[in-house]
Design a protein around this motif. Structure first.
Motif: not given
Length: 396
Positions: A29-50
Motif C-alpha cells: 500500500x502506497x500511503x495510509x490504510x484508510x477506506x480507500x488505498x493506493x496500490x501501484x498508483x491505482x485508487x481502490x475502495x478498501x474492504x480488507x482492513x481490520x
C-alpha cells in the motif's frame, strides 16, 4: 548459498500452493490504510482492513503518538520487568481495565503474543483445554505451547461443550480445565454464546477465556463481546488486540488483579520482549477515550455494516451466518475465490480471498470489512462492482 534440500522443499511446495489456489500475494500500500488505498498508483475502495472505526488515520491518535514519542522517545528501551515500564503503559492498562470492566489489565506487543503468553502461563501439563474448533491460529498455538491436553469442541455447540466438560471434569484426570473461544469469529462473523458459556462454566468449574480481537471496539458499544452480554464479572480472561478497532498495534488481557500480577511474572512474551512503544501506548489510550466519549463511531460502523451486508444479500451473494461487520462472500472453490478477488481488484474494490488453511477446504471466500470511515458513495460503487463481476464470473 541455499542448501539443496531447502531449495527443493521451497520450490516444490510453492508450486503446489499456487496450483491449488492457496498462494496469496502480498500487495504494498502506497500511503495510509484508510477506506480507500493506493496500490501501484491505482485508487481502490478498501474492504480488507481490520480498521473497524477508521482510527488508524484519526488525527487525534496521530497527535497522541507524536506527542508521546517527543516525550518518551520512539522505544521503551527494555522489557517491562527490567526498566521498560513507563507511566504511559500503566495509564493504558488502567484505561483498558476500566473499559472492559475488570480489576486490572496487562498490555502485550501483539494479540498473538497475548495468546501465546497468557494461555501457557496458566495452563500446564496435567490440565485440559476445551477449545472451539474454529478458534484463531494464535489460540491454537498458545494451547499447544501450554502442554495441556487439547480437546476440540464443535463450533458454537453448547451441548457438545457441556458433554465434554462433564466428561473431563468427572474423570478426575486433570488439575484444572479451561474453555477458550473467540468472542467474534473472524472468518464467519458469528458471535460466541457468552451467556450460555458462563452457565456451563459455573456448573463444571471451568476457567473461561474469551479472545475478543474482533469484538473489542465493535460489540458492547465498543467495550467488547463480554460486555455486550454483561458477563464481565464471570469471564476470567478477556483478551483483545490494540491493532484492529483500536487502530494501533498491540494486545491485552483484562481480568482480576491477581491474574494480571501472575501474567506479569510468568507470561514469556511480556518477560522477554521489549515493551510496546510509548507512541503506540498513547495512541491506543486515546482511541479508547474516543470510543468512551463518542458512541457515534461504533454506531456508524454498524450502520455501514448493516447497509453493505443487506445490499450484498439483495444482489444474490451468500454471506453465511455473520452477525457482525465481518462480511464473507462465500464462493466455495478456492481457485474461483482467487479469480474473483483479482477481478474485484482490477475493477476497483480491494477485497482479498480467504482460503485453506485459514478456512476449511471448499469454503473459499472473499472477506469484506466495511468500517465507519466508508462513505455511502464508496459502498454503492463497490456494490455495483460486486454485481457486475459476480455476473461475469457466473457466481450470481
Amino acid at each position: 548459498m541455499v542448501a539443496d534440500s531447502l531449495a527443493r522443499f521451497l520450490e516444490e511446495n510453492l508450486i503446489a500452493l499456487n496450483d491449488k489456489g492457496l498462494f496469496n500475494t502480498i500487495d504494498v500500500i502506497e500511503g495510509a490504510n484508510g477506506p480507500e488505498i493506493m496500490i501501484e498508483g491505482r485508487k481502490l475502495i478498501n474492504f480488507a482492513s481490520n480498521n473497524y472505526l477508521g482510527f488508524a488515520t484519526h488525527p487525534e491518535l496521530i497527535k497522541a503518538e507524536i506527542e508521546a514519542a517527543e516525550t518518551y522517545g520512539v522505544g521503551a528501551g527494555a522489557v517491562r520487568t527490567i526498566n521498560g515500564t513507563l507511566d504511559i503503559h500503566r495509564a493504558l492498562e488502567q484505561k483498558i481495565a476500566e473499559f472492559k470492566g475488570t480489576e486490572d489489565a496487562i498490555a502485550f506487543q501483539s494479540g498473538f503474543n497475548c495468546n501465546m503468553g497468557a494461555i501457557s502461563a496458566v495452563m500446564k501439563k496435567g490440565d485440559a483445554i476445551l477449545s472451539d474448533e474454529l478458534n484463531h491460529a494464535s489460540i491454537i498455538d498458545g494451547c499447544r505451547l501450554s502442554g495441556a491436553k487439547i480437546i476440540r469442541v464443535k463450533h458454537q455447540d453448547m451441548a457438545d461443550l457441556e458433554a465434554k466438560a462433564k466428561e473431563v471434569t468427572e474423570s478426575g484426570e486433570y488439575n484444572k480445565v479451561m474453555y477458550i473461544t473467540d468472542g467474534v469469529f473472524s472468518m464467519d462473523g458469528d458471535v460466541a454464546k457468552i451467556d450460555e458459556i458462563v452457565s456451563i462454566a459455573k456448573k463444571y468449574n471451568l476457567i473461561t477465556y474469551v479472545d475478543d480481537a474482533h469484538g473489542s471496539g465493535v460489540m458492547g458499544a465498543g467495550a467488547g463481546t463480554v460486555k455486550h452480554f454483561h458477563m464481565q464479572e464471570h469471564i476470567d480472561f478477556q483478551m483483545g488486540t490494540l491493532s484492529k478497532a483500536i487502530g494501533v498495534v498491540g494486545g491485552y488481557v483484562a481480568g482480576s488483579k491477581q491474574l494480571i500480577t501472575w501474567l506479569k511474572s510468568q507470561a514469556r512474551p511480556f518477560l522477554f520482549s521489549t515493551s510496546l512503544t510509548p507512541g503506540a501506548a498513547a495512541a491506543a489510550l486515546k482511541s479508547i477515550e474516543l470510543m468512551q466519549n463518542n458512541p457515534e463511531y461504533v454506531e456508524k460502523l454498524w450502520e455501514n455494516a448493516n447497509y453493505f451486508k443487506g445490499k450484498l444479500q439483495a444482489i444474490g451473494y451468500d454471506i453465511g451466518v455473520s452477525e457482525t461487520p465481518i462480511t464473507p462472500v462465500i464462493i466455495g472453490d478456492e481457485a474461483l475465490a482467487q479469480t474473483f478477488s483479482k477481478a474485484l481488484i482490477e475493477a476497483g474494490v480491494y477485497a482479498k480471498p480467504i482460503v485453506y488453511p485459514t478456512v476449511p477446504l471448499g469454503t473459499g471466500r472473499i472477506r469484506n470489512m466495511p468500517n465507519a470511515a466508508h462513505t455511502k458513495e464508496m459502498m454503492d460503487h463497490a456494490l455495483a462492482i460486486y454485481a457486475k463481476v459476480g455476473k461475469e464470473l457466473g457466481i450470481i
